[in-house]
Design an enzyme around this catalytic site. Structure first.
Site, short mmCIF file in Angstrom:
data_model
loop_
_atom_site.label_atom_id
_atom_site.label_comp_id
_atom_site.label_asym_id
_atom_site.label_seq_id
_atom_site.Cartn_x
_atom_site.Cartn_y
_atom_site.Cartn_z
N HIS A 88 60.41 -8.58 -13.42
CA HIS A 88 60.27 -10.02 -13.17
C HIS A 88 61.64 -10.69 -13.07
CE1 HIS A 88 56.15 -9.85 -15.36
NE2 HIS A 88 55.90 -10.16 -14.11
N CYS B 76 57.69 -13.43 -22.55
CA CYS B 76 56.33 -13.03 -22.10
C CYS B 76 55.21 -13.34 -23.09
CB CYS B 76 56.24 -11.55 -21.80
SG CYS B 76 57.72 -10.64 -21.88
C1 CIR Z 1 53.42 -5.72 -17.35
O1 CIR Z 1 53.92 -4.79 -16.72
O2 CIR Z 1 52.78 -6.61 -16.81
C2 CIR Z 1 53.58 -5.73 -18.87
N1 CIR Z 1 53.61 -4.41 -19.36
C3 CIR Z 1 54.86 -6.46 -19.25
C4 CIR Z 1 54.81 -7.91 -18.88
C5 CIR Z 1 56.03 -8.63 -19.27
N2 CIR Z 1 55.88 -9.99 -18.92
C6 CIR Z 1 56.90 -10.84 -18.74
O3 CIR Z 1 58.05 -10.45 -18.82
N3 CIR Z 1 56.61 -12.09 -18.44
#
Ligand code: CIR
Length: 267
Positions: free
Chosen positions: A168, A255
């Protein structure tokens, strides 16, 4: 430009991790996290958030959605309203249906992203503008549709690039204050933060870039001593938090919450 600092929050939404979090998505297998480890990191995060002065709405775990602890991705929230997004990972698309009822209860204005794909992890809210990073999760159609939604909320926005292979946009950057961005060197080289003072992550500590400013504190991954020292020396009130387990599934500190300033609430 909004009147209050972009890191001034009094409300957050978090979701308890499910036992299935051990199956969370990851680009590279560095071993699975343990449920107990993730839960401990999440608990410490929630405590730090409350100490930073926010009121937390804690949603129950969702066993069917291993990554649903990462509430930042299926939605965006602002003082002016919420946007239900369209996550770019197939296993995460329906997380929106799980979080939308809470958003509709808490916000007068809730807009659904009408087209394309966009993850909240690709969105960095600054005082001047909302930056939307294109990535493997956020496509051009989603970014343009999101700009139109943000426009309805009275928010300026612009689209930027995310380095190849980085999950991201915010994996590689965070807001330290209204004038300062913490960024990896690989993202800073794109020139997208030219109007900000930039602090560059020491080489080898790239995952530390996903730090989180909340009111008076900057939460930073505890595994990154050189970044902590750099921010400490610069005068930031650093709160180190363990992110070792969630790091195994490509997550950091932003997140695990949706953050906003609710004018209807004191503080
Ligand atoms: C994913 O790959 O969607 C999750 N394992 C990690 C998401 C992390 N989200 C973020 O940095 N906003």
């Amino acid at each position: 430009m909004t009147s209050r600092p972009a890191y001034h929050f009094n409300s957050i939404i978090v979701r308890e991790p499910s036992r299935s979090v051990v199956d969370g998505l990851r680009a590279e297998d560095r071993g699975s996290p343990t449920y107990e480890g993730v839960k401990a990191e999440h608990d410490a995060y929630l405590t730090a958030m409350r100490e930073a002065g926010v009121k937390a709405t804690v949603l129950p775990p969702l066993e069917g959605f291993p990554d649903s602890i990462f509430v930042e991705d299926p939605a965006l929230v602002f003082t002016e309203g919420a946007i239900v997004l369209r996550p770019g990972a197939a296993t995460r698309v329906q997380e929106t249906e799980e979080i939308a009822p809470t958003l509709r209860e808490m916000f007068e204005t809730v807009i659904d992203l009408p087209a394309g794909y966009a993850d909240g992890g690709d969105v960095l809210t600054t005082r001047e503008s909302v930056m939307i990073g294109l990535s493997a999760r956020t496509d051009r159609a989603g970014a343009e549709a999101l700009r139109a939604c943000l426009d309805k909320l009275g928010r300026k926005s612009h689209v930027v690039a995310t380095p190849e292979g980085v999950l991201h946009f915010k994996t590689d950057c965070s807001l330290l204050d209204d004038e300062t961005i913490l960024s990896t060197n690989r993202l800073a080289r794109f020139g997208v933060f030219k109007t900000f003072r930039q602090m560059i992550i020491p080489e080898g500590e790239e995952p530390a870039a996903n730090a989180l400013r909340v009111n008076d504190v900057v939460m930073v991954g505890a595994d990154f001593p050189r970044t902590i020292e750099m921010l400490d020396k610069a005068g930031y009130n650093v709160v180190p938090l363990k992110t070792t387990e969630i790091g195994k599934i490509d997550a950091g500190l932003s997140c695990m919450s949706l953050r906003w300033f609710d004018c209807g609430q004191a503080g």
